[in-house]
Design a protein around this motif. Structure first.
Motif, PDB file in Angstrom:
ATOM      1  N   THR A 212       0.828  -1.199   0.000  1.00 42.01           N
ATOM      2  CA  THR A 212       0.000   0.000   0.000  1.00 42.01           C
ATOM      3  C   THR A 212       0.861   1.246   0.000  1.00 42.01           C
ATOM      4  N   ASP A 213       0.374   2.285  -0.631  1.00 45.04           N
ATOM      5  CA  ASP A 213       0.973   3.602  -0.448  1.00 45.04           C
ATOM      6  C   ASP A 213       0.597   4.118   0.935  1.00 45.04           C
ATOM      7  N   THR A 214       1.465   4.954   1.495  1.00 45.12           N
ATOM      8  CA  THR A 214       1.171   5.568   2.787  1.00 45.12           C
ATOM      9  C   THR A 214       0.950   7.069   2.676  1.00 45.12           C
ATOM     10  N   VAL A 307       4.384   5.850   9.586  1.00 50.02           N
ATOM     11  CA  VAL A 307       4.268   5.115  10.849  1.00 50.02           C
ATOM     12  C   VAL A 307       2.818   4.752  11.150  1.00 50.02           C
ATOM     13  N   ASN A 308       1.891   5.671  10.899  1.00 49.54           N
ATOM     14  CA  ASN A 308       0.481   5.378  11.154  1.00 49.54           C
ATOM     15  C   ASN A 308       0.002   4.194  10.323  1.00 49.54           C
ATOM     16  N   ALA A 309       0.453   4.136   9.062  1.00 46.80           N
ATOM     17  CA  ALA A 309       0.040   3.023   8.198  1.00 46.80           C
ATOM     18  C   ALA A 309       0.659   1.708   8.658  1.00 46.80           C
ATOM     19  N   ILE A 310       1.929   1.744   9.025  1.00 46.14           N
ATOM     20  CA  ILE A 310       2.574   0.524   9.521  1.00 46.14           C
ATOM     21  C   ILE A 310       1.925   0.074  10.820  1.00 46.14           C
ATOM     22  N   SER A 311       1.636   1.018  11.714  1.00 48.18           N
ATOM     23  CA  SER A 311       1.022   0.668  13.003  1.00 48.18           C
ATOM     24  C   SER A 311      -0.337   0.019  12.808  1.00 48.18           C
ATOM     25  N   LEU A 349       9.561   6.779  16.379  1.00 48.26           N
ATOM     26  CA  LEU A 349       8.124   6.552  16.457  1.00 48.26           C
ATOM     27  C   LEU A 349       7.743   5.070  16.498  1.00 48.26           C
ATOM     28  N   LEU A 350       8.671   4.198  16.109  1.00 53.19           N
ATOM     29  CA  LEU A 350       8.426   2.754  16.143  1.00 53.19           C
ATOM     30  C   LEU A 350       9.528   2.078  16.972  1.00 53.19           C
ATOM     31  N   PRO A 351       9.602   2.364  18.250  1.00 54.92           N
ATOM     32  CA  PRO A 351      10.720   1.880  19.067  1.00 54.92           C
ATOM     33  C   PRO A 351      10.733   0.369  19.268  1.00 54.92           C
ATOM     34  N   ASP A 352       9.596  -0.311  19.092  1.00 54.18           N
ATOM     35  CA  ASP A 352       9.530  -1.747  19.340  1.00 54.18           C
ATOM     36  C   ASP A 352       9.926  -2.585  18.129  1.00 54.18           C
ATOM     37  N   CYS A 353      10.209  -1.937  17.012  1.00 53.86           N
ATOM     38  CA  CYS A 353      10.577  -2.662  15.806  1.00 53.86           C
ATOM     39  C   CYS A 353      12.040  -2.403  15.454  1.00 53.86           C
TER      40      CYS A 353
END
Length: 406
Positions: A212-214, A307-311, A349-353
């Protein structure tokens, strides 16, 4: 049997093929030329990148393309003239690369040419009920074939549209074939002009894979780098690093229905351009922002929408940091990986990955999209047996029109 069809049949029967993939994206930097040695097909595809180059576009060519690029109203004659011109130019660029690499054209089985996107219009964007999804790439494949003397696959996106897709992103197909790995959930994040990612689940189930595009990647950053710095991009993100994010403008930029639409989805510079930013500044009353603050806010805009799309994708799934879970790893490619402000923001913004680059997977990240089209051509020649399920936007089709050199 026509000798050209016999030649195509013979190529399809080979256990290994040499295919040149060509890609020119919305950033208009130049033509990526990737010489690939490919065996197998589908999930058994094996790719060796033998040579790669980016042939820069001359400023005059960039200006010619921008006259029609992502514009509602254009000079139609100019579009008509550019279509064969870019095809012939790309063909000559292929020959020049082969000469530089010391390789004779007659050992190349085929060329896989993406062409140059000039307009992208999914139905979700154009909102015209009687018309389907649409996209247009120029650089005619017949001209590539005529100049190179090599069978050429081109116009890949039209079959995708014909079967209900939006014509983009197509990375889902190549990413799944090349980069799926048992026991590791992966995000293949490409930050070109428009950012997109492919989700590759650890179970390897093709019916759960999507791309997907983000939203914007570099397209706005590069537009304002040309305006503020008279350069093609903000080198090392230095201008952005010197500024401060303006939250009012950031929220106005993020106020677009695209960001909440379901996956998969596509967009382009037709939507996200300097007019879009100007409108957001008017709404947020931030017209007086400094150049540095505007650039910092645009980087944050790209990062947060990625980040919102990945989350949304990994929400509820096992991710890295959970006991006994599969690792969720993000592999980055595209021009955005060279912007340290953007990449640092993503990691914050994605510290767990965990983050890496596509280079770690054996493919030069800068070459990844050109390699993709070589893989799509290989699939049209020797594959076409993988099902991606019945989901809207991910049709199980082979792509690319065939152009014979004579």
């Amino acid at each position: 049997m026509n000798v050209q069809i016999q030649h195509l049949y013979d190529i399809a029967q080979k256990t290994e093929r040499r295919i040149i993939g060509l890609m020119s994206g919305t950033s208009l930097d130049g033509l990526d030329v990737a010489l690939c040695r490919i065996s197998g097909s589908g999930p058994d595809t094996n790719v060796i990148l033998e040579a790669f180059a980016t042939v820069p576009y001359a400023d005059e060519l960039k200006a010619d393309i921008r006259l029609i690029f992502a514009k509602d109203q254009i000079n139609f004659e100019h579009l008509c003239l550019l279509n064969p011109y870019i095809g012939r130019l790309h063909g000559q660029m292929v020959l020049d690369c082969l000469q530089t690499w010391g390789i004779q054209p007659d050992i190349i089985d085929c060329v896989a040419s993406h062409g140059q996107t000039v307009y992208h219009a999914p139905k979700s964007q154009h909102q015209k009920e009687k018309f389907p999804n649409a996209t247009l790439q120029i650089g005619d494949g017949d001209h590539v074939a005529a100049v190179t003397g090599i069978i050429t696959f081109s116009d890949f996106r039209q079959k995708h549209v014909a079967h209900g897709g939006e014509g983009a992103p197509l990375a889902v197909y190549g990413d799944y074939f090349m980069f799926s790995e048992p026991n590791e959930n992966r995000i293949l994040l490409n930050m070109g002009g428009i950012a997109n990612f492919t989700y590759l689940p650890a179970d390897g189930d093709a019916t759960n894979v999507f791309t997907t595009d983000t939203g914007p990647g570099n397209t706005l950053l590069d537009a304002y780098a040309r305006q503020f710095l008279n350069k093609p991009y903000d080198e090392d993100g230095l201008l952005a690093a010197s500024g401060t994010v303006n939250n009012a403008l950031l929220q106005a930029l993020k106020s677009n229905a695209f960001f909440e639409a379901p996956f998969p989805k596509t967009t382009g510079p037709e939507v996200f351009n300097t007019d879009y930013v100007n409108d957001a500044q008017d709404k947020s009353q931030t017209q007086a922002l400094s150049n540095a603050d505007l650039m910092a806010t645009l980087v944050q805009f790209s990062a947060e929408t990625i980040v919102n799309a990945i989350s949304r994708t990994i929400q509820g799934k096992e991710i890295c940091g959970n006991a006994n879970s599969h690792i969720f790893r993000i592999y980055m490619s595209g021009g955005g990986v060279h912007n340290p402000v953007l990449t640092r923001t993503l990691q914050t913004l994605l510290p767990d990955c965990t983050f890496g680059r596509t280079n770690e997977l054996g493919i030069n990240g800068d070459a990844k999209e050109a390699v993709l089209f070589a893989v799509l051509a290989n699939e049209s020649l020797a594959g076409g047996r993988t099902s991606f399920g019945k989901r809207e936007g991910v049709p199980s089709v082979t792509m690319g029109k065939v152009s014979f050199p004579a």
